[in-house]
Design a protein around this motif. Sequence first.
Motif, PDB file in Angstrom:
ATOM      1  N   GLY A 147      36.942   4.317  -7.471  1.00  0.00           N
ATOM      2  CA  GLY A 147      37.701   5.460  -6.984  1.00  0.00           C
ATOM      3  C   GLY A 147      38.189   6.379  -8.078  1.00  0.00           C
ATOM      4  N   LEU A 148      37.416   6.499  -9.138  1.00  0.00           N
ATOM      5  CA  LEU A 148      37.805   7.311 -10.282  1.00  0.00           C
ATOM      6  C   LEU A 148      36.827   8.473 -10.480  1.00  0.00           C
ATOM      7  N   LEU A 149      37.221   9.391 -11.340  1.00  0.00           N
ATOM      8  CA  LEU A 149      36.378  10.528 -11.705  1.00  0.00           C
ATOM      9  C   LEU A 149      36.138  10.529 -13.202  1.00  0.00           C
ATOM     10  N   PRO A 150      35.012  11.087 -13.656  1.00  0.00           N
ATOM     11  CA  PRO A 150      34.820  11.266 -15.103  1.00  0.00           C
ATOM     12  C   PRO A 150      35.880  12.227 -15.645  1.00  0.00           C
ATOM     13  N   GLY A 151      36.291  11.997 -16.873  1.00  0.00           N
ATOM     14  CA  GLY A 151      37.288  12.891 -17.469  1.00  0.00           C
ATOM     15  C   GLY A 151      36.993  13.264 -18.893  1.00  0.00           C
ATOM     16  N   ALA A 152      35.867  12.762 -19.434  1.00  0.00           N
ATOM     17  CA  ALA A 152      35.515  13.056 -20.828  1.00  0.00           C
ATOM     18  C   ALA A 152      34.165  13.775 -20.902  1.00  0.00           C
ATOM     19  N   GLY A 153      33.950  14.640 -19.938  1.00  0.00           N
ATOM     20  CA  GLY A 153      32.752  15.484 -19.987  1.00  0.00           C
ATOM     21  C   GLY A 153      31.570  14.995 -19.197  1.00  0.00           C
ATOM     22  N   GLY A 154      31.685  13.870 -18.519  1.00  0.00           N
ATOM     23  CA  GLY A 154      30.540  13.286 -17.827  1.00  0.00           C
ATOM     24  C   GLY A 154      29.940  14.182 -16.765  1.00  0.00           C
ATOM     25  N   SER A 155      30.788  14.788 -15.937  1.00  0.00           N
ATOM     26  CA  SER A 155      30.264  15.613 -14.845  1.00  0.00           C
ATOM     27  C   SER A 155      29.631  16.901 -15.345  1.00  0.00           C
ATOM     28  N   ALA A 156      29.997  17.333 -16.550  1.00  0.00           N
ATOM     29  CA  ALA A 156      29.419  18.549 -17.129  1.00  0.00           C
ATOM     30  C   ALA A 156      28.150  18.258 -17.914  1.00  0.00           C
ATOM     31  N   ARG A 157      28.168  17.186 -18.704  1.00  0.00           N
ATOM     32  CA  ARG A 157      27.036  16.904 -19.585  1.00  0.00           C
ATOM     33  C   ARG A 157      25.915  16.129 -18.902  1.00  0.00           C
ATOM     34  N   LEU A 158      26.262  15.271 -17.938  1.00  0.00           N
ATOM     35  CA  LEU A 158      25.235  14.432 -17.320  1.00  0.00           C
ATOM     36  C   LEU A 158      24.156  15.256 -16.607  1.00  0.00           C
ATOM     37  N   PRO A 159      24.506  16.251 -15.773  1.00  0.00           N
ATOM     38  CA  PRO A 159      23.446  17.047 -15.141  1.00  0.00           C
ATOM     39  C   PRO A 159      22.576  17.784 -16.146  1.00  0.00           C
ATOM     40  N   ARG A 160      23.162  18.198 -17.254  1.00  0.00           N
ATOM     41  CA  ARG A 160      22.397  18.885 -18.295  1.00  0.00           C
ATOM     42  C   ARG A 160      21.445  17.934 -19.007  1.00  0.00           C
ATOM     43  N   ALA A 161      21.820  16.656 -19.052  1.00  0.00           N
ATOM     44  CA  ALA A 161      21.008  15.673 -19.777  1.00  0.00           C
ATOM     45  C   ALA A 161      19.892  15.074 -18.929  1.00  0.00           C
ATOM     46  N   VAL A 162      20.156  14.863 -17.642  1.00  0.00           N
ATOM     47  CA  VAL A 162      19.174  14.154 -16.805  1.00  0.00           C
ATOM     48  C   VAL A 162      18.754  14.944 -15.573  1.00  0.00           C
ATOM     49  N   GLY A 163      19.337  16.124 -15.376  1.00  0.00           N
ATOM     50  CA  GLY A 163      19.035  16.909 -14.182  1.00  0.00           C
ATOM     51  C   GLY A 163      20.007  16.586 -13.063  1.00  0.00           C
ATOM     52  N   GLU A 164      20.175  17.524 -12.153  1.00  0.00           N
ATOM     53  CA  GLU A 164      21.159  17.366 -11.085  1.00  0.00           C
ATOM     54  C   GLU A 164      20.872  16.193 -10.151  1.00  0.00           C
ATOM     55  N   PRO A 165      19.625  15.988  -9.697  1.00  0.00           N
ATOM     56  CA  PRO A 165      19.393  14.870  -8.770  1.00  0.00           C
ATOM     57  C   PRO A 165      19.749  13.509  -9.369  1.00  0.00           C
ATOM     58  N   MET A 166      19.314  13.236 -10.599  1.00  0.00           N
ATOM     59  CA  MET A 166      19.638  11.953 -11.211  1.00  0.00           C
ATOM     60  C   MET A 166      21.133  11.847 -11.503  1.00  0.00           C
ATOM     61  N   ALA A 167      21.753  12.964 -11.905  1.00  0.00           N
ATOM     62  CA  ALA A 167      23.192  12.938 -12.158  1.00  0.00           C
ATOM     63  C   ALA A 167      23.950  12.563 -10.894  1.00  0.00           C
ATOM     64  N   LYS A 168      23.548  13.139  -9.762  1.00  0.00           N
ATOM     65  CA  LYS A 168      24.204  12.806  -8.493  1.00  0.00           C
ATOM     66  C   LYS A 168      23.968  11.345  -8.128  1.00  0.00           C
ATOM     67  N   ARG A 169      22.760  10.860  -8.371  1.00  0.00           N
ATOM     68  CA  ARG A 169      22.486   9.448  -8.084  1.00  0.00           C
ATOM     69  C   ARG A 169      23.417   8.547  -8.899  1.00  0.00           C
ATOM     70  N   LEU A 170      23.521   8.829 -10.188  1.00  0.00           N
ATOM     71  CA  LEU A 170      24.359   8.012 -11.058  1.00  0.00           C
ATOM     72  C   LEU A 170      25.830   8.121 -10.684  1.00  0.00           C
ATOM     73  N   MET A 171      26.287   9.341 -10.416  1.00  0.00           N
ATOM     74  CA  MET A 171      27.703   9.548 -10.132  1.00  0.00           C
ATOM     75  C   MET A 171      28.092   9.076  -8.736  1.00  0.00           C
ATOM     76  N   PHE A 172      27.274   9.372  -7.727  1.00  0.00           N
ATOM     77  CA  PHE A 172      27.623   9.012  -6.358  1.00  0.00           C
ATOM     78  C   PHE A 172      27.573   7.504  -6.125  1.00  0.00           C
ATOM     79  N   THR A 173      26.505   6.857  -6.617  1.00  0.00           N
ATOM     80  CA  THR A 173      26.292   5.437  -6.308  1.00  0.00           C
ATOM     81  C   THR A 173      26.983   4.497  -7.273  1.00  0.00           C
ATOM     82  N   GLY A 174      27.163   4.926  -8.518  1.00  0.00           N
ATOM     83  CA  GLY A 174      27.703   4.022  -9.533  1.00  0.00           C
ATOM     84  C   GLY A 174      26.710   2.980  -9.984  1.00  0.00           C
ATOM     85  N   ASP A 175      25.479   3.061  -9.496  1.00  0.00           N
ATOM     86  CA  ASP A 175      24.455   2.065  -9.830  1.00  0.00           C
ATOM     87  C   ASP A 175      23.950   2.231 -11.259  1.00  0.00           C
ATOM     88  N   PHE A 176      23.406   1.132 -11.782  1.00  0.00           N
ATOM     89  CA  PHE A 176      22.795   1.168 -13.104  1.00  0.00           C
ATOM     90  C   PHE A 176      21.353   1.645 -13.020  1.00  0.00           C
TER      91      PHE A 176
END
Length: 268
Positions: A147-176
Amino acid sequence: MSATDIGSGAKAPAVELELRGKVLWVRLQRPEVLNAINEEIVEGLSAAVDRASRKDVRAMVIRGTGRAFCAGADLMEVPGAIIDTARIKATVERVAAVVERIAALPKPVIAGVNGLCAAGGLEIVLACDLVVAVAGARFADAHSNYGLLPGAGGSARLPRAVGEPMAKRLMFTGDFVTAEELAPLGFIALIVPTDTLDEALEALGNSLAARSPRVMAAMKRLVTAGGDSTLNEALRAEDETLTAYLETPDVVAGLAAFRQGKRPTFDD
């Protein structure tokens, strides 16, 4: 050398620093808690950036110890009875500040991901320039699991690094997700066997350290800024940077070495 002095019988520092040639090695050393981020880790990383800012350092390597790079914030240090949100926010801001300092360092930073990497650990990796991971290394955002949110740049840098679909997968599911799944997206520069990680990091770090520090700083600045610029703005910045760089002694040293069939050496 280490972020803190180690006396006889003293506890090892949470972050150990070692200068190897012109490469600063930064080792996270809380393996018993998967190198989870606490105040000591934050202070150690801040000390690492301070040390890396000196002229005798041309590149920095950050790696974990044990079976993880970093599992994120040490949630066991959050008081359980009464949640002090102001304290949590202040802690997150300190982590975000040191992550931003890593990203802004005008020198190449390599993340050596030796295993599990999640949440705040992933945010540290996202602030690095190149990622070298062992085969089977696993990455997760993991914030949503608690039940937490990224606070050290994760939501900004992750989509730029892996693309929006993969970023949403990682952020929404929490899966490895494995390094092998992320590599085709350009996030992982190199995947190596576990027992050759240090060898690969040393080879890459030394290669970058042998290059012009002015070139490394300029390239990092151009690529980072270019992602948020229009094509015309990025081209103009490249032209302006090149014009200034042509006045440096590195140009003479590089071209002279080329004519002589030698590798150039560049001053600090």
